[in-house]
Scaffold this active site. Structure first.
Site, short mmCIF file in Angstrom:
data_model
loop_
_atom_site.label_atom_id
_atom_site.label_comp_id
_atom_site.label_asym_id
_atom_site.label_seq_id
_atom_site.Cartn_x
_atom_site.Cartn_y
_atom_site.Cartn_z
N THR A 213 0.82 -1.21 0.00
CA THR A 213 0.00 0.00 0.00
C THR A 213 0.86 1.26 0.00
O THR A 213 2.00 1.25 0.47
CB THR A 213 -0.93 0.04 1.23
OG1 THR A 213 -0.13 0.05 2.42
CG2 THR A 213 -1.89 -1.13 1.24
N ASN A 215 0.95 4.65 1.80
CA ASN A 215 0.41 5.28 3.00
C ASN A 215 0.57 6.79 2.90
O ASN A 215 1.67 7.29 2.63
CB ASN A 215 1.16 4.80 4.24
CG ASN A 215 0.87 3.36 4.57
OD1 ASN A 215 0.83 2.51 3.67
ND2 ASN A 215 0.67 3.05 5.83
N GLU A 262 -4.44 4.43 3.46
CA GLU A 262 -3.51 3.68 2.61
C GLU A 262 -4.24 3.12 1.41
O GLU A 262 -5.41 2.74 1.51
CB GLU A 262 -2.82 2.57 3.41
CG GLU A 262 -3.76 1.66 4.17
CD GLU A 262 -3.02 0.69 5.07
OE1 GLU A 262 -1.83 0.43 4.83
OE2 GLU A 262 -3.64 0.17 6.01
#
Length: 325
Positions: A213, A215, A262
């Site tokens: 992900t 963030n 995220e």
């Protein structure tokens, strides 16, 4: 587009203008109807199309004890006002001293002497001056006295949604985002809601689970929707647009404390991660639909199964819902 941070920055030889004023938080469909009329009148008259907006939000000044979150940041607001076709924006610093002007003092100083208004376009519910005692009727009276025209734009309904009879408002957008209903927010805004921020390093748990992900930093631009999982789009700093499953929350499965935003970019293969490094980039996260609320799962296997389902659902939604950026 010219941006002025105070009346002192406005040129003294400014030509005649068509002016509107308001907070324009969100620059929703109702706001854009007012702005459309401002630009239309300005072009017809050979005048400049100008908006006066305020920072911080007046509610934060008059009621500092009441939490207030802007739908969009001042920077996002300026971009949207420029996209609406304005020639200039005055970002007026809002203070108690500024708010203490009478309606006539405000009109004379800001609209007449400062911005050389030929026409003032406002929403039907405009309020201005000390104690919000100025209204459309007062603006019309002052316009007749100081030599400018006034045009009031009527209520503008949402494009679609659960309450189609309700007029577009920033309050409605906040309510929708607080509930995680990004589709309803989009109906009022006339576009998908967007957060902007820098990608920072997180716990790397998504990568460990097979779903890396991006963030966002804690200090993002834009109002963060309710905790949950969403389908949306990621816009990178180089013009790339990527489908994404977006998570907002504190990772209850791992008992994390901090709230994070995220985004997992869908269908980017692990062997290409090095070619897709978003760290340090300022990206936009565009929200299309809410998939579910935030839930704590018993064990990593159940979490991975749910994330896989989320990604599949997001992929299907985004296949038929393009980005509107």
């Amino acid at each position: 587009m010219r941006v002025w941070n105070s009346l002192d920055e406005v040129p003294t030889d400014l030509p005649r203008t068509v002016v509107t004023l308001g907070n324009f938080d969100g620059v929703h469909r109702g706001h854009r109807e007012v702005l459309r009329r401002v630009v239309e009148l300005a072009r017809a008259r050979g005048a400049l199309a100008v908006a006066v907006t305020f920072t911080p939000h007046p509610r934060a000044v008059h009621q500092p004890e009441v939490p207030h979150v802007d739908i969009i940041s001042p920077e996002q607001r300026v971009v949207l006002l420029e996209e609406a076709g304005l020639d200039a924006v005055l970002l007026q610093r809002y203070t108690l001293e500024f708010a203490d002007q009478s309606p006539e003092e405000f009109v004379r100083g800001m609209l007449v002497h400062g911005l050389h208004a030929a026409v003032v376009v406002v929403g039907h519910d405009v309020r201005f001056g000390r104690g919000n005692t100025g209204d459309v009727a007062e603006m019309v009276r002052l316009g007749a006295h100081y030599g400018f025209e006034v045009e009031a734009v009527e209520e503008f309904p949402a494009e679609h949604g659960a309450e189609p009879e309700r007029r577009c408002s920033s309050t409605w957008v906040r309510e929708a985002l607080d509930a995680g209903d990004v589709a309803q927010a989009a109906a009022v805004l006339g576009r998908h809601h967007v957060l902007t921020g820098e990608v920072v390093h997180g716990f790397a748990r998504g990568r460990e689970l097979g779903f890396p992900t991006a963030n966002l930093e804690t200090d993002v631009q834009g109002m963060i929707p309710a905790d949950g999982v969403y389908a949306g789009w990621v816009h990178d700093a180089h013009g790339g647009v990527w489908p994404a499953a977006i998570s907002i929350g504190s990772n209850p499965t791992f008992e994390d404390v901090s709230r994070v935003v995220e985004a997992h970019v869908i269908d980017r293969h692990d062997e290409r991660v090095e070619d897709f490094d978003l760290y340090g980039q300022h990206i936009e996260v565009e929200f299309v639909a809410r998939l579910r609320g935030m839930v704590a799962y018993e064990g990593v296997e159940k979490l991975v199964a749910q994330i896989t389902q989320d990604v599949d659902e997001a992929r299907a939604i985004l296949a038929t819902t393009p980005s509107d950026r």
